[in-house]
Design a protein around this motif. Structure first.
Motif, PDB file in Angstrom:
ATOM      1  N   ILE A   6      -8.868  -2.493   4.929  1.00  0.00           N
ATOM      2  CA  ILE A   6      -8.345  -1.245   5.463  1.00  0.00           C
ATOM      3  C   ILE A   6      -6.860  -1.169   5.113  1.00  0.00           C
ATOM      4  CG2 ILE A   6     -10.070  -0.903   7.252  1.00  0.00           C
ATOM      5  CD1 ILE A   6      -8.247  -2.106   9.272  1.00  0.00           C
ATOM      6  N   THR A   7      -6.390   0.029   4.917  1.00  0.00           N
ATOM      7  CA  THR A   7      -5.020   0.257   4.483  1.00  0.00           C
ATOM      8  C   THR A   7      -4.560   1.633   4.922  1.00  0.00           C
ATOM      9  OG1 THR A   7      -3.545   0.210   2.557  1.00  0.00           O
ATOM     10  CG2 THR A   7      -5.718   1.192   2.230  1.00  0.00           C
ATOM     11  N   ILE A   8      -3.296   1.867   4.848  1.00  0.00           N
ATOM     12  CA  ILE A   8      -2.770   3.208   5.110  1.00  0.00           C
ATOM     13  C   ILE A   8      -2.524   3.955   3.788  1.00  0.00           C
ATOM     14  CG2 ILE A   8      -0.331   2.574   5.230  1.00  0.00           C
ATOM     15  CD1 ILE A   8      -0.222   4.504   7.704  1.00  0.00           C
ATOM     16  N   TYR A   9      -2.430   3.191   2.691  1.00  0.00           N
ATOM     17  CA  TYR A   9      -2.172   3.779   1.374  1.00  0.00           C
ATOM     18  C   TYR A   9      -3.227   3.316   0.367  1.00  0.00           C
ATOM     19  CZ  TYR A   9       2.369   4.563   3.525  1.00  0.00           C
ATOM     20  OH  TYR A   9       3.372   4.942   4.368  1.00  0.00           O
ATOM     21  N   TRP A  26     -12.593   5.719   2.342  1.00  0.00           N
ATOM     22  CA  TRP A  26     -12.834   6.786   3.297  1.00  0.00           C
ATOM     23  C   TRP A  26     -11.778   6.740   4.384  1.00  0.00           C
ATOM     24  CZ3 TRP A  26     -16.276   3.237   1.567  1.00  0.00           C
ATOM     25  CH2 TRP A  26     -17.322   3.708   0.791  1.00  0.00           C
ATOM     26  N   ARG A  27     -11.456   7.890   4.928  1.00  0.00           N
ATOM     27  CA  ARG A  27     -10.505   7.959   6.040  1.00  0.00           C
ATOM     28  C   ARG A  27     -11.279   7.868   7.344  1.00  0.00           C
ATOM     29  NH1 ARG A  27      -5.558  12.042   7.142  1.00  0.00           N
ATOM     30  NH2 ARG A  27      -5.050  11.192   9.186  1.00  0.00           N
ATOM     31  N   GLU A  33     -11.213   2.548  14.727  1.00  0.00           N
ATOM     32  CA  GLU A  33     -12.500   2.825  14.082  1.00  0.00           C
ATOM     33  C   GLU A  33     -12.581   2.153  12.713  1.00  0.00           C
ATOM     34  OE1 GLU A  33     -13.980   6.691  12.110  1.00  0.00           O
ATOM     35  OE2 GLU A  33     -14.644   6.799  14.205  1.00  0.00           O
ATOM     36  N   ALA A  34     -11.501   2.159  11.961  1.00  0.00           N
ATOM     37  CA  ALA A  34     -11.484   1.510  10.650  1.00  0.00           C
ATOM     38  C   ALA A  34     -11.761   0.016  10.797  1.00  0.00           C
ATOM     39  CB  ALA A  34     -10.144   1.739   9.964  1.00  0.00           C
ATOM     40  N   LYS A  35     -11.175  -0.607  11.799  1.00  0.00           N
ATOM     41  CA  LYS A  35     -11.406  -2.034  12.027  1.00  0.00           C
ATOM     42  C   LYS A  35     -12.852  -2.307  12.416  1.00  0.00           C
ATOM     43  CE  LYS A  35      -6.666  -2.949  13.194  1.00  0.00           C
ATOM     44  NZ  LYS A  35      -5.672  -3.165  14.213  1.00  0.00           N
ATOM     45  N   ARG A  36     -13.456  -1.405  13.177  1.00  0.00           N
ATOM     46  CA  ARG A  36     -14.873  -1.560  13.541  1.00  0.00           C
ATOM     47  C   ARG A  36     -15.764  -1.491  12.305  1.00  0.00           C
ATOM     48  NH1 ARG A  36     -14.874   2.627  18.239  1.00  0.00           N
ATOM     49  NH2 ARG A  36     -13.584   1.508  19.711  1.00  0.00           N
ATOM     50  N   VAL A  37     -15.485  -0.545  11.426  1.00  0.00           N
ATOM     51  CA  VAL A  37     -16.273  -0.404  10.195  1.00  0.00           C
ATOM     52  C   VAL A  37     -16.129  -1.660   9.343  1.00  0.00           C
ATOM     53  CG1 VAL A  37     -16.483   0.881   8.019  1.00  0.00           C
ATOM     54  CG2 VAL A  37     -16.193   2.110  10.176  1.00  0.00           C
ATOM     55  N   GLU A  38     -14.902  -2.125   9.183  1.00  0.00           N
ATOM     56  CA  GLU A  38     -14.667  -3.333   8.399  1.00  0.00           C
ATOM     57  C   GLU A  38     -15.416  -4.524   9.003  1.00  0.00           C
ATOM     58  OE1 GLU A  38     -10.871  -5.685   6.599  1.00  0.00           O
ATOM     59  OE2 GLU A  38     -10.890  -5.323   8.758  1.00  0.00           O
ATOM     60  N   SER A  39     -15.316  -4.697  10.301  1.00  0.00           N
ATOM     61  CA  SER A  39     -16.001  -5.813  10.980  1.00  0.00           C
ATOM     62  C   SER A  39     -17.508  -5.734  10.808  1.00  0.00           C
ATOM     63  CB  SER A  39     -15.658  -5.821  12.466  1.00  0.00           C
ATOM     64  OG  SER A  39     -14.318  -6.137  12.657  1.00  0.00           O
ATOM     65  N   TYR A  40     -18.063  -4.530  10.916  1.00  0.00           N
ATOM     66  CA  TYR A  40     -19.500  -4.344  10.741  1.00  0.00           C
ATOM     67  C   TYR A  40     -19.945  -4.862   9.374  1.00  0.00           C
ATOM     68  CZ  TYR A  40     -23.952  -2.054   9.865  1.00  0.00           C
ATOM     69  OH  TYR A  40     -25.257  -1.807   9.526  1.00  0.00           O
ATOM     70  N   PHE A  41     -19.259  -4.441   8.317  1.00  0.00           N
ATOM     71  CA  PHE A  41     -19.648  -4.855   6.976  1.00  0.00           C
ATOM     72  C   PHE A  41     -19.427  -6.341   6.748  1.00  0.00           C
ATOM     73  CE2 PHE A  41     -19.762  -0.348   6.235  1.00  0.00           C
ATOM     74  CZ  PHE A  41     -20.807  -0.225   5.331  1.00  0.00           C
ATOM     75  N   LEU A  42     -18.339  -6.891   7.286  1.00  0.00           N
ATOM     76  CA  LEU A  42     -18.085  -8.320   7.128  1.00  0.00           C
ATOM     77  C   LEU A  42     -19.156  -9.160   7.808  1.00  0.00           C
ATOM     78  CD1 LEU A  42     -14.226  -8.408   7.645  1.00  0.00           C
ATOM     79  CD2 LEU A  42     -15.460  -8.952   5.535  1.00  0.00           C
ATOM     80  N   LYS A  55      -1.472  -2.892  11.760  1.00  0.00           N
ATOM     81  CA  LYS A  55      -1.770  -2.167  12.994  1.00  0.00           C
ATOM     82  C   LYS A  55      -2.182  -0.706  12.767  1.00  0.00           C
ATOM     83  CE  LYS A  55       0.410  -1.270  17.438  1.00  0.00           C
ATOM     84  NZ  LYS A  55       1.615  -1.469  18.240  1.00  0.00           N
ATOM     85  N   TYR A  56      -1.604  -0.056  11.773  1.00  0.00           N
ATOM     86  CA  TYR A  56      -1.793   1.381  11.621  1.00  0.00           C
ATOM     87  C   TYR A  56      -2.720   1.800  10.482  1.00  0.00           C
ATOM     88  CZ  TYR A  56       2.190   1.203  14.696  1.00  0.00           C
ATOM     89  OH  TYR A  56       3.015   0.922  15.736  1.00  0.00           O
ATOM     90  N   ASP A  57      -3.425   0.872   9.880  1.00  0.00           N
ATOM     91  CA  ASP A  57      -4.307   1.196   8.756  1.00  0.00           C
ATOM     92  C   ASP A  57      -5.532   1.985   9.222  1.00  0.00           C
ATOM     93  OD1 ASP A  57      -2.594  -0.239   7.153  1.00  0.00           O
ATOM     94  OD2 ASP A  57      -3.809  -2.043   7.162  1.00  0.00           O
ATOM     95  N   TYR A  58      -5.844   3.067   8.518  1.00  0.00           N
ATOM     96  CA  TYR A  58      -7.001   3.873   8.911  1.00  0.00           C
ATOM     97  C   TYR A  58      -7.856   4.352   7.736  1.00  0.00           C
ATOM     98  CZ  TYR A  58      -3.610   7.569   7.991  1.00  0.00           C
ATOM     99  OH  TYR A  58      -2.658   8.358   7.413  1.00  0.00           O
ATOM    100  N   PHE A  59      -7.594   3.859   6.532  1.00  0.00           N
ATOM    101  CA  PHE A  59      -8.488   4.090   5.410  1.00  0.00           C
ATOM    102  C   PHE A  59      -9.290   2.810   5.186  1.00  0.00           C
ATOM    103  CE2 PHE A  59      -5.405   7.384   4.391  1.00  0.00           C
ATOM    104  CZ  PHE A  59      -6.205   8.406   3.925  1.00  0.00           C
TER     105      PHE A  59
END
Length: 65
Positions: A6-9, A26-27, A33-42, A55-59
């Motif tokens: 996940i990243t902001i840029y 994806w945004r 929510e981004a961290k949840r998606v990442e955790s799910y796939f991991l 802390k602020y990454d949402y992509f």
């Protein structure tokens, strides 16, 4: 191998990685929510983590080298 992170840029992240064979992002609605998606796939798939998120990454991005 596939990687997720996940990243902001996302465009800057892609440049740092180099030239991945596949690249998608994806945004998310929020950093949480981004961290949840990442955790799910991991946890569910044989995928590796890109770099550690901040802390602020949402992509959410995935790529294959």
């Amino acid at each position: 191998d596939w990687y997720i992170g996940i990243t902001i840029y996302p465009n800057s992240e892609k440049k740092e990685i180099g030239k991945p064979a596949e690249w998608f992002y994806w945004r998310a609605k929020s950093a949480t929510e981004a961290k949840r998606v990442e955790s799910y796939f991991l946890n569910k798939y044989p995928i590796k983590r890109g770099k550690e998120p901040t802390k602020y990454d949402y992509f959410v991005y995935i790529y294959k080298m």
